[in-house]
Design an enzyme around this catalytic site. Structure first.
Site, mmCIF file in Angstrom:
data_model
loop_
_atom_site.group_PDB
_atom_site.id
_atom_site.type_symbol
_atom_site.label_atom_id
_atom_site.label_comp_id
_atom_site.label_asym_id
_atom_site.label_seq_id
_atom_site.Cartn_x
_atom_site.Cartn_y
_atom_site.Cartn_z
ATOM 1 N N HIS A 117 -1.594 7.415 7.326
ATOM 2 C CA HIS A 117 -0.212 8.484 6.449
ATOM 3 C C HIS A 117 -1.172 9.268 6.523
ATOM 4 C CE1 HIS A 117 3.453 5.790 6.397
ATOM 5 N NE2 HIS A 117 2.235 4.906 6.205
ATOM 6 N N GLN A 167 3.517 9.807 1.620
ATOM 7 C CA GLN A 167 4.853 9.079 1.513
ATOM 8 C C GLN A 167 5.306 9.600 0.008
ATOM 9 O OE1 GLN A 167 2.647 4.541 2.517
ATOM 10 N NE2 GLN A 167 4.900 4.517 3.190
ATOM 11 N N CYS A 174 6.660 -0.006 6.469
ATOM 12 C CA CYS A 174 6.373 0.743 5.598
ATOM 13 C C CYS A 174 7.292 1.164 4.583
ATOM 14 C CB CYS A 174 6.255 1.666 6.762
ATOM 15 S SG CYS A 174 5.723 2.862 5.895
ATOM 16 N N LEU A 175 6.801 1.336 3.230
ATOM 17 C CA LEU A 175 7.874 1.342 2.680
ATOM 18 C C LEU A 175 8.813 2.670 3.411
ATOM 19 C CD1 LEU A 175 6.776 1.008 -0.498
ATOM 20 C CD2 LEU A 175 8.260 -0.090 0.303
ATOM 21 N N HIS A 227 -3.196 1.173 8.578
ATOM 22 C CA HIS A 227 -2.130 1.970 8.228
ATOM 23 C C HIS A 227 -2.175 2.897 7.410
ATOM 24 C CE1 HIS A 227 2.323 0.891 7.503
ATOM 25 N NE2 HIS A 227 1.719 1.706 6.629
ATOM 26 N N GLU A 228 -2.813 3.182 5.898
ATOM 27 C CA GLU A 228 -2.404 3.934 4.773
ATOM 28 C C GLU A 228 -4.112 4.952 5.309
ATOM 29 O OE1 GLU A 228 -0.631 3.683 3.285
ATOM 30 O OE2 GLU A 228 -0.119 1.262 3.690
ATOM 31 N N GLY A 248 1.121 -0.913 0.498
ATOM 32 C CA GLY A 248 0.035 0.425 -0.255
ATOM 33 C C GLY A 248 1.378 1.392 0.343
HETATM 34 NI NI NI Z 1 3.088 3.195 5.025
#
Ligand code: NI
Length: 174
Positions: A138, A48, A92-93, A134-135, A43
């Site tokens: 963000h 991000q 997480c990226l 999670h997204e 995701g």
């Molecule tokens: Ni993330």
């Protein structure tokens, strides 16, 4: 698109609602999928990639043969219902290499708009419920380590410092 790495300020900001559904938004969505697939993430949220718009892309089969067949696009997502509890590893990226167990709801119901501005709702359990929470976090300036206890967060940050140095060394070489 370039992935913003924690503690980049853009990850701590609240993204703004998308009001106009135009080609620009569709282009951002496509580029976000491309960026996510390149890195094998499940995701990605606007913050991000430095885009402070409430846009999320999810593909739980990113990195697998079925990549691209179950794309989920959520614009202006809002959680309507949450139920139960799950405790599972999360990454997480934007925090490369760090994985921690995070407590989340086991089920969520979310309402959102698609890239054409049409309303829909989506329900998810387990991994999908986790990805949705999670997204959406963000978009509100929250990263997964913010969901840990203060002690756990401190330990995670210590570990992350080392991981971040390694990551920066690796990406500089390329
Ligand atoms: Ni993330």
């Amino acid at each position: 698109m370039e992935i913003k790495i924690y503690p980049d300020e853009v990850l701590k900001k609240k993204a703004e609602k998308v009001k106009e559904f135009n080609q620009e938004i569709r282009d951002i969505v496509n580029q976000m999928f491309e960026t996510m697939y390149k890195r094998g993430g499940l995701g990605l949220a606007g913050n991000q990639v430095g885009v402070l718009k409430r846009i999320v892309v999810i593909d739980l089969e990113s990195g697998k043969e079925r990549q691209g067949q179950n794309k989920i696009v959520l614009i202006n997502p809002e959680i309507l219902e949450m139920e139960g509890e799950q405790l599972n590893q999360e990454g997480c990226l934007s925090l490369p290499g760090l994985y921690k167990k995070v407590k989340r709801a086991a089920y969520v119901k979310v309402k959102a708009q698609n890239a054409d501005g049409e309303d829909f709702t989506i329900e998810g359990e387990d991994l999908l419920a986790r990805a949705l929470q999670h997204e959406i976090d963000h978009l509100n300036g929250i990263v997964f380590i913010d969901r840990l206890s203060p002690l756990q967060k401190r330990l995670a940050l210590q570990r992350y410092k080392k991981l971040k140095r390694e990551y920066e060394r690796k990406t500089k070489k390329k």
